[in-house]
Design a protein around this motif. Sequence first.
Motif, PDB file in Angstrom:
ATOM      1  N   ILE A 161       0.669  -1.165  -0.071  1.00 42.88           N
ATOM      2  CA  ILE A 161       0.113  -0.232   0.470  1.00 42.88           C
ATOM      3  C   ILE A 161       1.290   1.160  -0.232  1.00 42.88           C
ATOM      4  N   GLU A 162       0.887   2.224  -0.869  1.00 40.51           N
ATOM      5  CA  GLU A 162       1.378   3.699  -1.252  1.00 40.51           C
ATOM      6  C   GLU A 162       1.077   4.555  -1.266  1.00 40.51           C
ATOM      7  N   GLU A 163       0.887   5.901  -0.517  1.00 40.56           N
ATOM      8  CA  GLU A 163       0.625   6.799  -0.454  1.00 40.56           C
ATOM      9  C   GLU A 163       0.919   7.668  -1.362  1.00 40.56           C
ATOM     10  N   HIS A 164       0.144   8.556  -2.416  1.00 36.40           N
ATOM     11  CA  HIS A 164       0.378   8.980  -3.441  1.00 36.40           C
ATOM     12  C   HIS A 164       1.141   9.817  -3.396  1.00 36.40           C
ATOM     13  N   ILE A 165       2.084  10.627  -4.636  1.00 30.23           N
ATOM     14  CA  ILE A 165       2.544  11.582  -4.697  1.00 30.23           C
ATOM     15  C   ILE A 165       2.657  12.538  -5.328  1.00 30.23           C
ATOM     16  N   ALA A 166       1.562  13.973  -4.320  1.00 35.58           N
ATOM     17  CA  ALA A 166       1.660  14.738  -5.337  1.00 35.58           C
ATOM     18  C   ALA A 166       2.002  15.366  -5.636  1.00 35.58           C
ATOM     19  N   GLY A 167       2.069  16.208  -7.537  1.00 32.03           N
ATOM     20  CA  GLY A 167       3.003  16.303  -8.378  1.00 32.03           C
ATOM     21  C   GLY A 167       2.849  16.786  -9.459  1.00 32.03           C
ATOM     22  N   ILE A 168       2.883  17.328 -10.090  1.00 28.96           N
ATOM     23  CA  ILE A 168       3.032  17.194 -11.825  1.00 28.96           C
ATOM     24  C   ILE A 168       4.134  16.410 -11.866  1.00 28.96           C
ATOM     25  N   PRO A 169       3.246  15.360 -13.239  1.00 34.17           N
ATOM     26  CA  PRO A 169       4.515  14.672 -13.737  1.00 34.17           C
ATOM     27  C   PRO A 169       5.468  15.763 -14.760  1.00 34.17           C
ATOM     28  N   GLY A 170       6.471  15.028 -14.466  1.00 29.17           N
ATOM     29  CA  GLY A 170       7.555  15.655 -15.079  1.00 29.17           C
ATOM     30  C   GLY A 170       7.955  15.432 -16.739  1.00 29.17           C
ATOM     31  N   ASP A 171       7.120  14.798 -17.502  1.00 28.44           N
ATOM     32  CA  ASP A 171       6.679  15.052 -18.931  1.00 28.44           C
ATOM     33  C   ASP A 171       6.195  15.823 -18.904  1.00 28.44           C
ATOM     34  N   ASP A 172       5.004  15.878 -18.658  1.00 21.16           N
ATOM     35  CA  ASP A 172       4.120  17.075 -18.597  1.00 21.16           C
ATOM     36  C   ASP A 172       4.485  18.696 -17.974  1.00 21.16           C
ATOM     37  N   ILE A 174       7.683  19.830 -17.898  1.00 19.19           N
ATOM     38  CA  ILE A 174       8.992  19.758 -19.609  1.00 19.19           C
ATOM     39  C   ILE A 174       8.796  20.407 -20.732  1.00 19.19           C
ATOM     40  N   ARG A 175       7.000  19.525 -21.140  1.00 17.16           N
ATOM     41  CA  ARG A 175       6.653  19.585 -21.994  1.00 17.16           C
ATOM     42  C   ARG A 175       5.788  21.328 -22.400  1.00 17.16           C
ATOM     43  N   ASP A 176       4.795  21.758 -20.675  1.00 15.24           N
ATOM     44  CA  ASP A 176       3.737  22.907 -20.700  1.00 15.24           C
ATOM     45  C   ASP A 176       4.219  23.541 -19.958  1.00 15.24           C
ATOM     46  N   ILE A 177       5.395  23.319 -19.046  1.00 17.59           N
ATOM     47  CA  ILE A 177       5.112  24.516 -18.143  1.00 17.59           C
ATOM     48  C   ILE A 177       6.614  24.111 -18.464  1.00 17.59           C
ATOM     49  N   LEU A 178       7.570  24.005 -18.428  1.00 12.85           N
ATOM     50  CA  LEU A 178       9.178  24.252 -18.440  1.00 12.85           C
ATOM     51  C   LEU A 178       9.284  25.458 -18.880  1.00 12.85           C
ATOM     52  N   PRO A 179       8.760  25.971 -20.449  1.00 16.72           N
ATOM     53  CA  PRO A 179       8.828  26.540 -21.663  1.00 16.72           C
ATOM     54  C   PRO A 179       8.771  28.457 -21.336  1.00 16.72           C
ATOM     55  N   LYS A 180       7.164  28.763 -19.858  1.00 15.49           N
ATOM     56  CA  LYS A 180       6.949  29.501 -19.255  1.00 15.49           C
ATOM     57  C   LYS A 180       7.806  30.064 -18.431  1.00 15.49           C
ATOM     58  N   CYS A 181       8.805  29.358 -17.465  1.00 19.03           N
ATOM     59  CA  CYS A 181       9.279  29.480 -16.839  1.00 19.03           C
ATOM     60  C   CYS A 181       9.759  30.866 -16.855  1.00 19.03           C
ATOM     61  N   TYR A 213       9.369  11.014 -12.386  1.00 19.45           N
ATOM     62  CA  TYR A 213       9.196  11.494 -11.288  1.00 19.45           C
ATOM     63  C   TYR A 213       8.421  12.571 -11.221  1.00 19.45           C
ATOM     64  N   VAL A 214       7.964  14.094 -10.068  1.00 16.75           N
ATOM     65  CA  VAL A 214       7.299  14.607  -9.909  1.00 16.75           C
ATOM     66  C   VAL A 214       7.846  16.068 -10.072  1.00 16.75           C
ATOM     67  N   ILE A 215       7.563  16.928 -10.695  1.00 17.27           N
ATOM     68  CA  ILE A 215       8.078  18.626 -10.046  1.00 17.27           C
ATOM     69  C   ILE A 215       7.010  18.942  -8.981  1.00 17.27           C
ATOM     70  N   THR A 216       6.880  19.410  -7.763  1.00 18.45           N
ATOM     71  CA  THR A 216       6.319  20.395  -6.792  1.00 18.45           C
ATOM     72  C   THR A 216       6.786  21.629  -6.869  1.00 18.45           C
ATOM     73  N   PRO A 217       5.564  22.589  -7.281  1.00 18.77           N
ATOM     74  CA  PRO A 217       6.140  23.579  -7.131  1.00 18.77           C
ATOM     75  C   PRO A 217       5.477  24.311  -5.883  1.00 18.77           C
ATOM     76  N   THR A 218       6.542  25.047  -4.889  1.00 22.53           N
ATOM     77  CA  THR A 218       5.771  25.936  -3.681  1.00 22.53           C
ATOM     78  C   THR A 218       6.182  27.856  -3.695  1.00 22.53           C
ATOM     79  N   HIS A 219       5.346  28.029  -3.565  1.00 22.54           N
ATOM     80  CA  HIS A 219       4.784  29.525  -3.359  1.00 22.54           C
ATOM     81  C   HIS A 219       6.264  29.671  -1.875  1.00 22.54           C
TER      82      HIS A 219
END
Length: 355
Positions: A161-172, A174-181, A213-219
């Motif tokens: 049994i594994e807890e869910h690890i929240a975050g943005i999937p790395g492939d998503d 890299i494709r959708d968010i990284l270019p806007k950073c 892996y996932v990317i987790t943004p924190t303000h």
Amino acid sequence: MAVDKKLMSKKKPTFPVNEMLHDYLEKYNRNIKSSLYYDDLLRFQGSVTVYDKNDEDTLWVRTYYSQYDREEIDRSLKEIYARLHSDGNVESIPFLNVDAIDYCTFGNSKPFRIKIRNILNDNFTYFYVKKADASRIYGLELEHILSPHNMNFLVYKDTLIEEHIAGIPGDDFIRDILPKCTELEKAQIAKEFVKFKERCLIRLLGDMRSYNYVITPTHDFDHIIYKIRAIDFDQQSFEGNLKVYNLQFMKENFKMIEMVGKKLQNDSIRQYKIEERSFMAKRMLTAPRRTTRLIKCMKADTISFPENVALLKKQLVKYVGDVKFKDCQNMGEILETILAFVKRNYLNISNKDLF
């Protein structure tokens, strides 16, 4: 840069959890008693494809069970949720609802994803039910001990049994968010990627392609800090080719590697690698018995093929120049040798590179 398919040509089997590892899990409160096995969830009567918001196939299917099975399964899943996220108190169970049980045939673990909702406020969370695999459990424990992140998981015989690890999937990301950073954000992500890459390489966590892996943004005040977390631990200390443990050889990570080259100088990259190794050494020194016990379990276990062990030993001797790897008999001893180097370097305040 891409990993040749031949590097990971042989499908990884599921390694059973032996008695010694079960004793370790019992000592650190990872074991539970449950009326539900992974195989019980395989009794679904039908399923429908789950699509994302763009109407693309997610490779998950939503399962349906007979009324009798569903009642029994729902009750067991709520009990597991109560144990995973609190002290197992059953008083909260009447306020829980199992909204969905999804099944994924993609990958080695073939997990079930459980969506649990609190009917009082509609808050929901996920957890996963998988076939217990010794190498994956070692990966989860090593992540808990050596990384900045605590791992929440439980084992019941051959069920994980594994807890869910929240975050943005790395492939998503890299494709959708990284270019806007912004350029500053890209520099910060590059730093985190170097540290993540070093951590995976040192503790022999393989196949960290962008969707593992996932990317987790924190303000934080007026900016966003990005962290990177592994979410797939199937390839812990299994592969024989050293490149499989190095993120830079995964074609899915090319844009991240390219960004690191543009944003960071070699001296900065080396400094971040040293910082990460120092952090890992501190974690081992603050939990010495737990680390020693886990490595002892790995040394007495079989979580790879003999030919993989022989190949990795040979490559490490050639790459690192340390003949101590020649005496290693299994993946546990190889990892012990690497971690001992990291800890020794930290205690000696040395800047010597391992890789």
